[in-house]
Design an enzyme around this catalytic site. Structure first.
Site, PDB file in Angstrom:
ATOM      1  N   CYS A   1       5.519  10.053 -14.779  1.00 31.04           N
ATOM      2  CA  CYS A   1       5.854  11.423 -14.395  1.00 31.04           C
ATOM      3  C   CYS A   1       7.259  11.393 -13.813  1.00 31.04           C
ATOM      4  O   CYS A   1       7.831  10.323 -13.605  1.00 31.04           O
ATOM      5  CB  CYS A   1       4.885  11.961 -13.341  1.00 31.04           C
ATOM      6  SG  CYS A   1       3.161  12.030 -13.858  1.00 31.04           S
TER       7      CYS A   1
ATOM      8  N   GLY B   1       3.530   8.237  -9.907  1.00 34.55           N
ATOM      9  CA  GLY B   1       2.921   6.950  -9.624  1.00 34.55           C
ATOM     10  C   GLY B   1       1.413   7.037  -9.688  1.00 34.55           C
ATOM     11  O   GLY B   1       0.849   7.961 -10.280  1.00 34.55           O
TER      12      GLY B   1
END
Length: 458
Positions: A9, A110
């Site tokens: 992301c 993460g």
């Protein structure tokens, strides 16, 4: 369909800049390679936080009209690729929390490896979750702590294990948090009279950012009252930036922890060339796009011509898995084409960044040989990926990884290459220099506790 690794992301923040929503749009557009499944932007005008998000690309979710409705000089944004949690609108970020003390917006890159344990504990104590993303847990944890917002974020960061680059926005401030291992990149830069925060420095080129500062592992950077303040939430820090950020995920024009991604990849090609001093070849080809830098380094070191023997069609959307081998192969040809006039009757060194599931490598070798290549010697600018990742990459089981069940010779036969070599872990770490890399997907040396994931690697 294609056995590529998928991006994690990307997060972006803007503090005290004019048209924060529009600036965030451009920043997220530069980070679009990190996630294409969903995106969102939250903006504060100093009193209220408004948010828009949706599934799809940044250009599909936002337009000039929707951006013009956002008023405010503080914003956080996110582009999402699904790792933990499903691809539903409930999991698209930013996440918002509204309470009597104010509103918070949060974005996260993460994966929290103890998310399951934290979530179960909070559910038993009465917490209610809207989605299945581990990122939502972070917002719950912050709201459950006591003290100032900084103290709440510090306590939350101490409770989490894993990889995270997090931005938390209140009505008048932004807090940027990086995990204590530095697994995910995060930096900030001066923009206009304020600042922007980004997963990658390539975003700053688009918005004229200057004076770039890397946020350190275990650090919280507070943007408030026109000031930038640095705080530590732990002294137990390591430097373990994910090696795949350099090898594959990040854009070549980004600089991570002081090292340019293109130069890192080029150096990996130079080191690969040292393995092949006696190999006779005519040309070097890189699999577009993330292997081009390594291929150019290999070609320069071996004094061989670098050629554009493969062309990538950039207008092909994701293809569905087709029911027959013929249609699957046609899907590869939609995405990559070999230039016969370049590869015909040539002994080729083919450079790729990684082999995950092996199917794409096999089809590319076949594609080149059907175009007339005499030999295809495959060189991989990373070690063999033999262990799953639990820090935000979509390889969560060993069964997905062909290197977990085949050695180099078996893999060479499977992909039908004339020879096959990988960069070794020691050489990969040499490129980074003084600070460390996370190489767990290559050598099972995980920097964190794995909690419920431990049984997967045993």
């Amino acid at each position: 369909m294609f056995d590529e690794l998928h991006e994690e992301c990307g997060v972006f923040g803007a503090y005290r800049v004019s048209s924060a929503a529009a600036l965030s749009y451009y920043g997220l557009h530069a980070l679009q390679h990190r996630g294409q499944e969903g995106c969102g932007i939250a903006v504060s005008d100093g009193k209220n936080i408004s948010c828009q998000k949706g599934k799809g690309l940044i250009s599909e979710v936002f337009n000039e009209e929707s951006l013009s409705k956002f008023n405010g000089d503080i914003a956080v944004g996110h582009v999402r690729y699904t790792t933990a949690g499903g691809n539903t609108i409930e999991n698209v970020q930013p996440f918002l929390s509204v309470s009597h003390k104010g509103t918070l917006a949060l974005v996260h890159n993460g994966q929290i490896v103890n998310a399951k344990e934290l979530r179960c504990k909070m559910e038993d104590e009465g917490s209610i979750f809207q989605g299945t993303s581990d990122s939502e847990i972070v917002l719950h944890l912050i709201q459950r702590q006591k003290g100032s917002l900084l103290e709440k974020i510090q306590k939350t960061a101490q409770m989490m294990e894993g990889a995270f680059a997090i931005l938390v926005m209140s009505e008048n401030s932004i807090y940027a948090v990086r995990d204590k291992y530095g697994l995910r990149p995060l930096s900030y830069a001066k923009v206009q009279d304020g600042y922007c925060i980004s997963s990658e420095t390539c975003a700053y080129d688009v918005i004229a950012g200057t004076d770039i500062v890397d946020i350190k592992p275990g650090e919280i950077v507070k943007f408030s009252d026109g000031k930038v303040e640095h705080f530590s939430y732990t002294n137990d820090i390591k430097h373990c930036l994910c090696a795949m950020e350099y090898i594959y995920f990040s854009r070549p024009d980004s600089t991570l922890d002081g090292i340019n991604v293109h130069l890192f990849r080029k150096k990996s090609g130079v080191l690969l060339a040292e393995y092949d001093k006696d190999l006779e070849a005519d040309i070097v080809i890189g699999v577009p796009d993330s292997s081009i830098s390594a291929a150019s380094g290999y070609a320069e070191a071996r004094r061989l011509p670098y050629e554009m023997g493969l062309i990538k069609n950039r207008y092909v959307a994701r293809t569905f898995i087709q029911p027959t081998q013929e249609l699957r192969d046609r899907g590869v040809r939609m995405k990559l084409s070999a230039i016969r006039s370049i590869v015909e009757n040539k002994r080729i060194v083919l450079i790729d960044d990684s082999i995950v599931r092996g199917t794409t490598s096999k089809r590319i070798v076949r594609l080149l040989k059907e175009a007339g290549a005499l030999e295809v010697h495959m060189r991989i600018a990373s070690p063999m990926i033999c262990s799953p990742c639990f820090y935000g990459v979509d390889t969560s089981t060993k069964e997905e990884l062909i290197a977990s069940r085949m050695n180099v010779d078996e893999l060479k036969e499977y992909i039908q290459a004339d020879s096959l070599k990988f960069l070794n872990v020691e050489d990969l770490c040499k490129i980074k220099g003084g600070t460390g890399l996370c190489t767990a997907c290559f050598d099972k040396q995980y920097p964190t506790e794995l909690y419920s994931y431990k049984k997967i690697v045993e």
